[in-house]
Design a protein around this motif. Structure first.
Motif, PDB file in Angstrom:
ATOM      1  N   GLU A   1       0.827  -1.204   0.000  1.00 44.61           N
ATOM      2  CA  GLU A   1       0.000   0.000   0.000  1.00 44.61           C
ATOM      3  C   GLU A   1       0.864   1.257   0.000  1.00 44.61           C
ATOM      4  N   LEU A   2       1.946   1.232   0.764  1.00 41.08           N
ATOM      5  CA  LEU A   2       2.873   2.367   0.763  1.00 41.08           C
ATOM      6  C   LEU A   2       3.461   2.587  -0.618  1.00 41.08           C
ATOM      7  N   LEU A   3       3.861   1.494  -1.252  1.00 38.24           N
ATOM      8  CA  LEU A   3       4.477   1.604  -2.579  1.00 38.24           C
ATOM      9  C   LEU A   3       3.473   2.095  -3.619  1.00 38.24           C
ATOM     10  N   SER A   4       2.257   1.581  -3.570  1.00 42.77           N
ATOM     11  CA  SER A   4       1.252   1.964  -4.565  1.00 42.77           C
ATOM     12  C   SER A   4       0.878   3.433  -4.453  1.00 42.77           C
ATOM     13  N   SER A   5       0.977   4.004  -3.253  1.00 43.27           N
ATOM     14  CA  SER A   5       0.624   5.410  -3.077  1.00 43.27           C
ATOM     15  C   SER A   5       1.767   6.350  -3.450  1.00 43.27           C
ATOM     16  N   ARG A   6       3.001   5.866  -3.404  1.00 38.88           N
ATOM     17  CA  ARG A   6       4.165   6.717  -3.663  1.00 38.88           C
ATOM     18  C   ARG A   6       4.861   6.435  -4.989  1.00 38.88           C
ATOM     19  N   LEU A   7       4.684   5.228  -5.518  1.00 36.19           N
ATOM     20  CA  LEU A   7       5.379   4.849  -6.740  1.00 36.19           C
ATOM     21  C   LEU A   7       5.014   5.719  -7.943  1.00 36.19           C
ATOM     22  N   PRO A   8       3.725   6.089  -8.144  1.00 41.02           N
ATOM     23  CA  PRO A   8       3.409   6.939  -9.306  1.00 41.02           C
ATOM     24  C   PRO A   8       4.175   8.251  -9.312  1.00 41.02           C
ATOM     25  N   THR A   9       4.383   8.852  -8.149  1.00 45.57           N
ATOM     26  CA  THR A   9       5.131  10.109  -8.080  1.00 45.57           C
ATOM     27  C   THR A   9       6.571   9.912  -8.529  1.00 45.57           C
ATOM     28  N   THR A  10       7.200   8.845  -8.034  1.00 46.40           N
ATOM     29  CA  THR A  10       8.581   8.574  -8.418  1.00 46.40           C
ATOM     30  C   THR A  10       8.695   8.235  -9.897  1.00 46.40           C
ATOM     31  N   LEU A  11       7.759   7.454 -10.415  1.00 39.79           N
ATOM     32  CA  LEU A  11       7.789   7.101 -11.835  1.00 39.79           C
ATOM     33  C   LEU A  11       7.639   8.336 -12.711  1.00 39.79           C
ATOM     34  N   LEU A  12       6.766   9.256 -12.317  1.00 41.17           N
ATOM     35  CA  LEU A  12       6.600  10.495 -13.087  1.00 41.17           C
ATOM     36  C   LEU A  12       7.867  11.333 -13.019  1.00 41.17           C
ATOM     37  N   LEU A  13       8.469  11.424 -11.837  1.00 43.67           N
ATOM     38  CA  LEU A  13       9.705  12.188 -11.686  1.00 43.67           C
ATOM     39  C   LEU A  13      10.827  11.601 -12.537  1.00 43.67           C
ATOM     40  N   VAL A  14      10.997  10.284 -12.471  1.00 51.72           N
ATOM     41  CA  VAL A  14      12.041   9.623 -13.260  1.00 51.72           C
ATOM     42  C   VAL A  14      11.740   9.762 -14.752  1.00 51.72           C
ATOM     43  N   GLY A  15      10.468   9.643 -15.129  1.00 48.46           N
ATOM     44  CA  GLY A  15      10.103   9.797 -16.535  1.00 48.46           C
ATOM     45  C   GLY A  15      10.408  11.193 -17.057  1.00 48.46           C
ATOM     46  N   MET A  16      10.087  12.226 -16.274  1.00 46.04           N
ATOM     47  CA  MET A  16      10.393  13.589 -16.679  1.00 46.04           C
ATOM     48  C   MET A  16      11.898  13.804 -16.803  1.00 46.04           C
ATOM     49  N   ALA A  17      12.644  13.295 -15.819  1.00 41.92           N
ATOM     50  CA  ALA A  17      14.102  13.433 -15.871  1.00 41.92           C
ATOM     51  C   ALA A  17      14.680  12.694 -17.070  1.00 41.92           C
ATOM     52  N   LEU A  18      14.115  11.521 -17.384  1.00 44.89           N
ATOM     53  CA  LEU A  18      14.611  10.738 -18.515  1.00 44.89           C
ATOM     54  C   LEU A  18      14.377  11.469 -19.827  1.00 44.89           C
ATOM     55  N   VAL A  19      13.234  12.128 -19.960  1.00 46.76           N
ATOM     56  CA  VAL A  19      12.958  12.914 -21.168  1.00 46.76           C
ATOM     57  C   VAL A  19      13.974  14.043 -21.305  1.00 46.76           C
ATOM     58  N   VAL A  20      14.260  14.727 -20.202  1.00 44.95           N
ATOM     59  CA  VAL A  20      15.250  15.809 -20.224  1.00 44.95           C
ATOM     60  C   VAL A  20      16.617  15.273 -20.638  1.00 44.95           C
ATOM     61  N   VAL A  21      16.994  14.124 -20.086  1.00 43.82           N
ATOM     62  CA  VAL A  21      18.295  13.523 -20.387  1.00 43.82           C
ATOM     63  C   VAL A  21      18.394  13.167 -21.864  1.00 43.82           C
TER      64      VAL A  21
ATOM     65  N   HIS B   1       5.298  21.001  -9.981  1.00 37.58           N
ATOM     66  CA  HIS B   1       6.027  20.720  -8.746  1.00 37.58           C
ATOM     67  C   HIS B   1       7.293  19.895  -9.006  1.00 37.58           C
ATOM     68  N   LEU B   2       7.227  18.998  -9.974  1.00 38.90           N
ATOM     69  CA  LEU B   2       8.341  18.078 -10.202  1.00 38.90           C
ATOM     70  C   LEU B   2       9.344  18.594 -11.233  1.00 38.90           C
ATOM     71  N   ALA B   3       9.113  19.784 -11.761  1.00 39.35           N
ATOM     72  CA  ALA B   3      10.011  20.315 -12.799  1.00 39.35           C
ATOM     73  C   ALA B   3      11.430  20.500 -12.258  1.00 39.35           C
ATOM     74  N   LEU B   4      11.585  21.195 -11.140  1.00 37.38           N
ATOM     75  CA  LEU B   4      12.921  21.418 -10.576  1.00 37.38           C
ATOM     76  C   LEU B   4      13.581  20.109 -10.137  1.00 37.38           C
ATOM     77  N   PRO B   5      12.868  19.229  -9.414  1.00 35.42           N
ATOM     78  CA  PRO B   5      13.494  17.944  -9.074  1.00 35.42           C
ATOM     79  C   PRO B   5      13.938  17.151 -10.301  1.00 35.42           C
ATOM     80  N   ALA B   6      13.160  17.212 -11.377  1.00 32.95           N
ATOM     81  CA  ALA B   6      13.524  16.469 -12.591  1.00 32.95           C
ATOM     82  C   ALA B   6      14.800  17.020 -13.204  1.00 32.95           C
ATOM     83  N   VAL B   7      14.942  18.341 -13.235  1.00 33.10           N
ATOM     84  CA  VAL B   7      16.152  18.954 -13.785  1.00 33.10           C
ATOM     85  C   VAL B   7      17.360  18.624 -12.913  1.00 33.10           C
TER      86      VAL B   7
END
Length: 320
Positions: free
Chosen positions: A92-112, A181-187
């Motif tokens: 339950e902890l993972l399911s509630s937090r994993l989408p945020t991390t996946l979006l952050l990593v996905g945004m960072a990957l696009v930038v990379v 919100h995730l723009a700066l963390p992604a960069v």
């Protein structure tokens, strides 16, 4: 048939490696100072009887191999255990937090990918002052750790200029708010890897430009843009794709630092908090997930390499 045999072999190797990794992940937590029972007591003193009751409830007094076998069997059934800190299922902890991390990593990957490939391409093709400027910029990017980039970006764009939020993920305010919100963390997460991918792309393209097939194409009057796109960049994709495993693993590991700096609330921050509080089940689950993702990416890279670089033979690799 050769491709299928190679894929099956790599899947079996991945399964064996993942099994070994699970043993290391499970055992490593028990080598750390302290124990789960003391955390469950919250620092309070307890009688030997109460301590034994807690150990029996969480099976902490079972032999190590028995605990590992039970944990592994539960994971195969989708049960990651119960968090010692949050008193809820780890899934339950993972399911509630994993989408945020996946979006952050996905945004960072696009930038990379976008900036890394573009800067590497421009540096190799333009040369001169442009190439020198890109080399200086990528050197700065590679030399800036993610947590330092997070502090600098947060201080400048969030605190001083106020253009972006300084913390949080905006998960309760819609998808557009999350992106903001995730723009700066992604960069911050992508900065080091942009420099790395740009350097790899530039070096691979410069090497490909010296190939005999490029010289022949130019002698035949093939337009330069076609030479760069079809002959140079395509042949440079092999080394670029090989770094994909490193890029993904670095993104996953560095989320721990970046999410903590921005209080994003993903699994990276959860991993840090859980490791600090000796929340064994949560740490083990997140660590195993990161390892599994990294190995899956490497498998995909191995399968895609022959498609982008015909010089690589699956048959020779499978029989090696």
């Amino acid at each position: 048939m050769i491709f299928l045999r190679f894929a099956v072999r790599r899947l079996l190797e991945m399964a064996v490696t993942l099994l070994g990794a699970s043993f290391v992940v499970f055992g490593a937590m028990y080598l750390a100072p302290g124990n789960a029972a003391s955390f469950l007591l919250g620092g309070r003193s307890a009688s030997p009887a109460a301590l034994r009751a807690i150990e029996n409830q969480y099976h902490l007094n079972d032999p190590f191999i028995v605990q590992y076998g039970r944990w592994l069997g539960n994971i195969l059934h989708g049960d990651f255990g119960r968090s010692l800190q949050y008193r809820t299922d780890v899934s339950e902890l993972l399911s509630s937090r994993l989408p945020t991390t996946l979006l952050l990593v996905g945004m960072a990957l696009v930038v990379v990918i976008v900036l890394g490939l573009a800067l590497g391409w421009i540096g190799a093709v333009r040369g001169g002052a442009t190439d020198s400027g890109i080399l200086v910029g990528t050197t700065f990017a590679i030399g800036t750790p993610s947590f330092v980039a997070a502090i600098l970006l947060q201080g400048l764009f969030a605190v001083q200029l106020g253009w972006f939020p300084s913390s949080g993920s905006g998960s309760g305010d819609g998808f557009g708010r999350m992106l903001w919100h995730l723009a700066l963390p992604a960069v911050a997460l992508a900065l080091y890897l942009v420099g790395l991918l740009a350097r790899v792309t530039r070096a691979a393209m410069l090497e490909a430009m010296e190939g005999e097939h490029v010289t022949v194409a130019r002698s035949r009057g093939v337009p330069e843009r076609h030479i760069i796109g079809r002959h140079v960049f395509r042949n440079a994709l092999g080394p670029v794709l090989t770094t994909a495993g490193l890029i993904v693993s670095t993104l996953l590991v560095c989320t721990v630092l970046v999410e903590s700096a921005f209080s994003v609330g993903g699994i990276g921050q959860l991993l840090e908090l859980s490791a600090t509080t000796k929340d064994f089940p949560t740490v083990q689950a997140i660590s195993l997930i990161i390892i599994a993702v990294f190995m899956t990416v490497n498998l995909l890279v191995d399968l895609l390499l022959p498609l982008v670089d015909p010089r690589i033979s699956l048959g020779s690799r499978a029989d090696a």
